[in-house]
Design an enzyme around this catalytic site. Structure first.
Site, PDB file in Angstrom:
ATOM      1  N   ARG A   1       1.150  -0.895   0.698  1.00  0.00           N
ATOM      2  CA  ARG A   1      -0.083   0.116   0.357  1.00  0.00           C
ATOM      3  C   ARG A   1       1.420   1.321   0.070  1.00  0.00           C
ATOM      4  NH1 ARG A   1       2.287   1.742   4.040  1.00  0.00           N
ATOM      5  NH2 ARG A   1       0.672   3.475   3.648  1.00  0.00           N
ATOM      6  N   GLY A   2      -0.041   2.430   0.725  1.00  0.00           N
ATOM      7  CA  GLY A   2       1.456   3.695  -0.335  1.00  0.00           C
ATOM      8  C   GLY A   2       1.396   3.960  -1.528  1.00  0.00           C
ATOM      9  N   ALA A   3       0.542   5.353  -2.299  1.00  0.00           N
ATOM     10  CA  ALA A   3       0.524   5.410  -3.343  1.00  0.00           C
ATOM     11  C   ALA A   3       2.323   5.297  -4.698  1.00  0.00           C
ATOM     12  CB  ALA A   3       0.701   7.336  -3.204  1.00  0.00           C
TER      13      ALA A   3
ATOM     14  N   ARG B   1      -7.199  -0.195  -6.500  1.00  0.00           N
ATOM     15  CA  ARG B   1      -7.846   0.898  -5.691  1.00  0.00           C
ATOM     16  C   ARG B   1      -7.648   2.453  -6.601  1.00  0.00           C
ATOM     17  NH1 ARG B   1      -3.957   1.382  -0.709  1.00  0.00           N
ATOM     18  NH2 ARG B   1      -5.883   2.698   0.237  1.00  0.00           N
TER      19      ARG B   1
ATOM     20  N   GLN C   1      -2.246   2.319  10.117  1.00  0.00           N
ATOM     21  CA  GLN C   1      -0.835   1.832   9.456  1.00  0.00           C
ATOM     22  C   GLN C   1       0.171   2.790  10.134  1.00  0.00           C
ATOM     23  OE1 GLN C   1      -3.797   2.749   8.110  1.00  0.00           O
ATOM     24  NE2 GLN C   1      -3.882   2.316   5.421  1.00  0.00           N
TER      25      GLN C   1
ATOM     26  N   ASP D   1      -1.769  11.031  -1.696  1.00  0.00           N
ATOM     27  CA  ASP D   1      -1.803   9.999  -2.719  1.00  0.00           C
ATOM     28  C   ASP D   1      -2.700  10.236  -4.049  1.00  0.00           C
ATOM     29  OD1 ASP D   1      -3.065   8.580  -0.250  1.00  0.00           O
ATOM     30  OD2 ASP D   1      -2.280   6.964  -1.250  1.00  0.00           O
TER      31      ASP D   1
ATOM     32  N   ASN E   1      -5.551  12.392   1.175  1.00  0.00           N
ATOM     33  CA  ASN E   1      -4.337  11.811   1.886  1.00  0.00           C
ATOM     34  C   ASN E   1      -5.264  10.770   2.874  1.00  0.00           C
ATOM     35  OD1 ASN E   1      -1.291  10.488   2.189  1.00  0.00           O
ATOM     36  ND2 ASN E   1      -1.605  11.786   4.480  1.00  0.00           N
ATOM     37  N   LYS E   2      -4.488   9.575   3.829  1.00  0.00           N
ATOM     38  CA  LYS E   2      -5.705   8.837   4.631  1.00  0.00           C
ATOM     39  C   LYS E   2      -6.343   9.353   5.351  1.00  0.00           C
ATOM     40  CE  LYS E   2      -4.940   5.853   4.736  1.00  0.00           C
ATOM     41  NZ  LYS E   2      -5.717   4.620   3.946  1.00  0.00           N
TER      42      LYS E   2
HETATM   43  O1  MRU Z   1      -4.338   3.030   2.748  1.00  0.00           O
HETATM   44  P1  MRU Z   1      -3.149   3.094   2.626  1.00  0.00           P
HETATM   45  O2  MRU Z   1      -2.130   2.873   3.530  1.00  0.00           O
HETATM   46  O3  MRU Z   1      -2.591   2.717   0.765  1.00  0.00           O
HETATM   47  O4  MRU Z   1      -2.717   5.171   1.823  1.00  0.00           O
HETATM   48  C1  MRU Z   1      -0.987   5.817   2.215  1.00  0.00           C
HETATM   49  C2  MRU Z   1      -1.470   6.726   2.573  1.00  0.00           C
HETATM   50  O5  MRU Z   1      -2.380   7.244   2.895  1.00  0.00           O
HETATM   51  C3  MRU Z   1      -0.169   7.428   2.206  1.00  0.00           C
HETATM   52  O6  MRU Z   1       0.012   8.319   3.431  1.00  0.00           O
HETATM   53  C4  MRU Z   1       0.464   8.205   0.942  1.00  0.00           C
HETATM   54  O7  MRU Z   1       0.448   6.967   0.244  1.00  0.00           O
HETATM   55  C5  MRU Z   1       1.186   8.878   1.070  1.00  0.00           C
HETATM   56  S1  MRU Z   1       2.831   8.216   0.862  1.00  0.00           S
HETATM   57  C6  MRU Z   1       3.651   7.318   0.270  1.00  0.00           C
END
Ligand code: MRU
Length: 361
Positions: free
Chosen positions: A54-56, A91, A195, A236, A246-247
């Site tokens: 996960r993570g963009a 996603r 996370q 993201d 973002n999250k």
């Molecule tokens: O749902 P996730 O765990 O993929 O979400 C990740 C985030 O929100 C991060 O903060 C985001 O990808 C930016 S940093 C690489």
């Protein structure tokens, strides 16, 4: 970065079998460190959708490697395009997914392996660039505080496990730590999937960076009491005007930071900018995930890792995975090319070549 003293990236080609891509199964962190194998593009799609990765930026890199795995069975452009479209459905919020797939589709399938490797190597360099530019901001605060630890609040995991290495928001933290600047990180646990508690705390702990895990609602209180010097998060998808998805929960932190004059920075690789849109709240698709992530929590006891229900049997739950922080609440964007204002002028000042993109609205 290192895990128990050994350097890892978050994704790599198996050196002994070039038909296998290896990832760290992030669903099990911090309790178990398991390397998982992707053998088909469908394995890659599952890994993205079910959040093994996960993570963009890492989602983008995994999509690229999934396209490489697909190219081992077909080099037909129409078939690859169709696979790319199926990957895009895994996603919806992180724009790096689209970026990774489109970059592979623009490549001759015979060169997919080299292209996926290049995407990963470039991502590492981009993270290091964010680290260098973000370091200057941390240094400035450290000087003002006469060397007392700089307290940084972060949300979710924007660390090396969300990228290929170094991270986005964490890159300046690691760089400052290596430069001997004392920092301390407030880590939002980041419900529902935690996370922050699971992954960011694990990462920082492995590198000996002082940190404290807090529940998501603590940030405002800390800011009112002068215990946060800066907020530093990832994103993201960032619109060309500097709105930041973002999250879920990031927006509330930005509001609290604004109310307390705490600088709120967002670290992003240019691959996370969506030049085709301007208005984040209306134009960024927000992923809604399974309600079970809200009704249940995962943890470890002496019998192993378990998930337990925390809500009444019949209570419905909603799971919006991201929110949008408007540019007006963002102090600055930290990119691989420098720090800029969260605005179209700011972003185009650093990335003038991207004027070529047409906006949809
Ligand atoms: O749902 P996730 O765990 O993929 O979400 C990740 C985030 O929100 C991060 O903060 C985001 O990808 C930016 S940093 C690489």
């Amino acid at each position: 970065m290192k895990v128990n003293g050994t350097h890892y990236r978050s994704i790599w080609l198996d050196p002994n079998d070039h038909m296998i891509v290896q990832i760290i199964d992030q669903r099990l962190l911090p309790h178990e460190f398991i390397i998982h194998e992707l053998k088909t593009w469908q394995d890659g799609a599952v890994a993205i959708k079910d959040m093994y990765v996960r993570g963009a930026p890492l989602i983008g890199a995994t999509a690229a490697w999934s396209m490489y795995l697909a190219s081992l069975t077909t080099t037909d452009q129409a078939a690859l395009k169709d696979i790319g479209e199926q990957l895009l459905e895994t996603r919806p919020t992180a724009v790096n997914l689209r970026w990774g797939v489109e970059r592979m589709l623009a490549t001759n399938p015979a060169n997919y392996r080299a292209e996926a490797e290049a995407i990963c190597d470039e991502d590492v360099e981009i993270s290091k660039g964010m680290g260098r530019h973000g370091l200057e901001l941390i240094k400035e605060i450290s000087t003002k505080k006469k060397g007392a630890p700089v307290n940084i609040l972060t949300h979710c995991n924007a660390g090396w496990l969300a990228t290929v290495d170094w991270g986005t928001a964490t890159a300046p933290m690691y760089t400052a730590h290596e430069a001997g600047i004392p920092i301390h990180v407030w880590v939002d646990e980041t419900r529902p999937r935690n996370q922050g508690a699971h992954i960011t705390a694990f990462e920082l702990g492995q590198h000996g960076i002082p940190h404290t895990v807090i529940v998501d609602n603590t940030g405002g209180h800390l800011m009112q009491h002068g215990l946060v010097d800066m907020c530093l998060v990832g994103t993201d998808r960032t619109t060309r005007c500097g709105d930041v998805a973002n999250k879920i929960g990031t927006y509330l932190k930005a509001l609290a930071a604004n109310d307390n004059n705490v600088p709120f920075y967002v670290a992003l690789p240019s691959t996370t900018i969506d030049w085709t849109i301007r208005a984040g709240v209306s134009e960024i698709p927000i992923e809604q995930r399974d309600a079970e992530e809200v009704t249940h929590v995962r943890g470890k006891d002496e019998r192993g890792i378990h998930s337990v229900q925390i809500t009444p049997d019949d209570s419905p739950a909603a799971n919006y995975a991201f929110d949008v922080t408007p540019a007006r609440l963002v102090t600055g964007l930290i990119t691989e090319r420098g720090v800029c204002e969260a605005s179209e002028e700011g972003l185009l000042g650093l990335f003038p070549e991207d004027l070529r993109f047409e906006t949809k609205t």
